[in-house]
Design a protein around this motif. Structure first.
Motif, PDB file in Angstrom:
ATOM      1  N   GLY A  10       0.802  -1.217   0.000  1.00 53.67           N
ATOM      2  CA  GLY A  10       0.000   0.000   0.000  1.00 53.67           C
ATOM      3  C   GLY A  10       0.834   1.266   0.000  1.00 53.67           C
ATOM      4  O   GLY A  10       0.376   2.320  -0.437  1.00 53.67           O
ATOM      5  N   VAL A  11       2.074   1.184   0.471  1.00 53.18           N
ATOM      6  CA  VAL A  11       3.016   2.303   0.431  1.00 53.18           C
ATOM      7  C   VAL A  11       3.972   2.139  -0.744  1.00 53.18           C
ATOM      8  O   VAL A  11       4.163   3.049  -1.549  1.00 53.18           O
ATOM      9  N   ALA A  12       4.556   0.971  -0.876  1.00 52.16           N
ATOM     10  CA  ALA A  12       5.580   0.722  -1.895  1.00 52.16           C
ATOM     11  C   ALA A  12       5.062   0.924  -3.315  1.00 52.16           C
ATOM     12  O   ALA A  12       5.822   1.321  -4.198  1.00 52.16           O
ATOM     13  N   TRP A  42      -2.050   2.392  -2.076  1.00 52.98           N
ATOM     14  CA  TRP A  42      -2.307   1.607  -3.278  1.00 52.98           C
ATOM     15  C   TRP A  42      -3.209   0.437  -2.919  1.00 52.98           C
ATOM     16  O   TRP A  42      -3.104  -0.159  -1.843  1.00 52.98           O
ATOM     17  N   ARG A  43      -4.139   0.128  -3.829  1.00 53.21           N
ATOM     18  CA  ARG A  43      -5.034  -1.025  -3.661  1.00 53.21           C
ATOM     19  C   ARG A  43      -5.038  -1.844  -4.946  1.00 53.21           C
ATOM     20  O   ARG A  43      -5.016  -1.285  -6.040  1.00 53.21           O
ATOM     21  N   SER A  44      -5.124  -3.150  -4.794  1.00 55.72           N
ATOM     22  CA  SER A  44      -5.275  -4.003  -5.967  1.00 55.72           C
ATOM     23  C   SER A  44      -6.689  -3.805  -6.533  1.00 55.72           C
ATOM     24  O   SER A  44      -7.617  -3.440  -5.807  1.00 55.72           O
ATOM     25  N   PRO A  45      -6.865  -4.070  -7.820  1.00 51.22           N
ATOM     26  CA  PRO A  45      -8.211  -3.978  -8.396  1.00 51.22           C
ATOM     27  C   PRO A  45      -9.204  -4.901  -7.677  1.00 51.22           C
ATOM     28  O   PRO A  45     -10.366  -4.528  -7.488  1.00 51.22           O
ATOM     29  N   THR A  71     -14.849   2.677  -8.740  1.00 46.03           N
ATOM     30  CA  THR A  71     -14.656   1.368  -9.369  1.00 46.03           C
ATOM     31  C   THR A  71     -13.156   1.104  -9.498  1.00 46.03           C
ATOM     32  O   THR A  71     -12.349   2.036  -9.460  1.00 46.03           O
ATOM     33  N   PRO A  72     -12.765  -0.148  -9.682  1.00 47.58           N
ATOM     34  CA  PRO A  72     -11.346  -0.433  -9.912  1.00 47.58           C
ATOM     35  C   PRO A  72     -10.777   0.304 -11.123  1.00 47.58           C
ATOM     36  O   PRO A  72      -9.600   0.655 -11.143  1.00 47.58           O
ATOM     37  N   ASN A  73     -11.610   0.566 -12.125  1.00 50.05           N
ATOM     38  CA  ASN A  73     -11.151   1.254 -13.337  1.00 50.05           C
ATOM     39  C   ASN A  73     -10.899   2.742 -13.128  1.00 50.05           C
ATOM     40  O   ASN A  73     -10.147   3.353 -13.880  1.00 50.05           O
ATOM     41  N   THR A  74     -11.556   3.344 -12.140  1.00 48.12           N
ATOM     42  CA  THR A  74     -11.441   4.793 -11.946  1.00 48.12           C
ATOM     43  C   THR A  74     -10.733   5.180 -10.647  1.00 48.12           C
ATOM     44  O   THR A  74     -10.381   6.339 -10.467  1.00 48.12           O
ATOM     45  N   SER A  75     -10.514   4.245  -9.756  1.00 56.52           N
ATOM     46  CA  SER A  75      -9.941   4.566  -8.452  1.00 56.52           C
ATOM     47  C   SER A  75      -8.500   5.055  -8.548  1.00 56.52           C
ATOM     48  O   SER A  75      -7.630   4.392  -9.114  1.00 56.52           O
ATOM     49  N   ALA A  76      -8.244   6.213  -7.946  1.00 55.24           N
ATOM     50  CA  ALA A  76      -6.875   6.728  -7.863  1.00 55.24           C
ATOM     51  C   ALA A  76      -6.034   5.867  -6.923  1.00 55.24           C
ATOM     52  O   ALA A  76      -4.807   5.900  -6.995  1.00 55.24           O
ATOM     53  N   VAL A  78      -6.109   2.505  -6.949  1.00 53.34           N
ATOM     54  CA  VAL A  78      -5.642   1.380  -7.766  1.00 53.34           C
ATOM     55  C   VAL A  78      -4.463   1.804  -8.635  1.00 53.34           C
ATOM     56  O   VAL A  78      -3.513   1.038  -8.830  1.00 53.34           O
ATOM     57  N   SER A  79      -4.472   3.024  -9.119  1.00 50.64           N
ATOM     58  CA  SER A  79      -3.364   3.507  -9.943  1.00 50.64           C
ATOM     59  C   SER A  79      -2.171   3.973  -9.109  1.00 50.64           C
ATOM     60  O   SER A  79      -1.120   4.299  -9.661  1.00 50.64           O
ATOM     61  N   GLY A  80      -2.336   4.007  -7.768  1.00 45.80           N
ATOM     62  CA  GLY A  80      -1.245   4.448  -6.900  1.00 45.80           C
ATOM     63  C   GLY A  80      -1.158   5.953  -6.757  1.00 45.80           C
ATOM     64  O   GLY A  80      -0.155   6.481  -6.279  1.00 45.80           O
TER      65      GLY A  80
END
Length: 141
Positions: A10-12, A42-45, A71-76, A78-80
């Motif tokens: 989540g940090v790395a 950071w989160r996985s999709p 959503t996983p497609n729009t989440s900031a 998920v993209s870090g």
């Protein structure tokens, strides 16, 4: 975990520029006796999708859940490109000093959610959206 705990994904897995700004801000905040904790970075999709399903269950509809979870497609996340910071004294410190590092609160309903806006260093943070449903980036599916 703190912004210095590289052994946590989540940090790395945060965007390097966001992480650099967070660490610089956290170092300066420590001089004021304030410590930043990453409640979520950071989160996985897959995890983002789980959070979304839980929000739909909690709030009763996808429309209402969208005010809190992307959503996983729009989440900031998920993209870090986003981080949720705590505790409240860290959020207060960031609301006062974050723009100096390009760290901005994006949503009025999520005072813990910060993203990097480098232009904020010279121009201040942009106006906040009421919630993620007002953010044009969330319309991209």
């Amino acid at each position: 975990m703190t912004v210095f705990d590289d052994h946590y994904p989540g940090v790395a897995n945060l965007d390097p520029d966001l992480l650099r700004a967070l660490r610089e801000a956290a170092t300066d905040a420590a001089d004021d006796g304030v410590e930043f904790y990453v409640n979520s970075g950071w989160r996985s999709p897959e995890y983002q999708n789980q959070l979304l399903r839980e929000a739909v269950s909690k709030y009763g509809s996808e429309e209402e859940a969208a005010r809190w979870v992307a959503t996983p497609n729009t989440s900031a996340h998920v993209s870090g490109d986003a981080v949720d910071i705590g505790p409240s004294d860290a959020r207060m410190w960031l609301s006062e000093h974050g723009a100096e590092y390009g760290l901005c609160q994006i949503y009025r309903n999520e005072p813990w959610h910060y993203e990097l806006r480098p232009e904020a260093i010279d121009h201040g943070c942009p106006r906040m959206y009421a919630d993620p449903t007002q953010d044009p980036r969330m319309m991209q599916q």
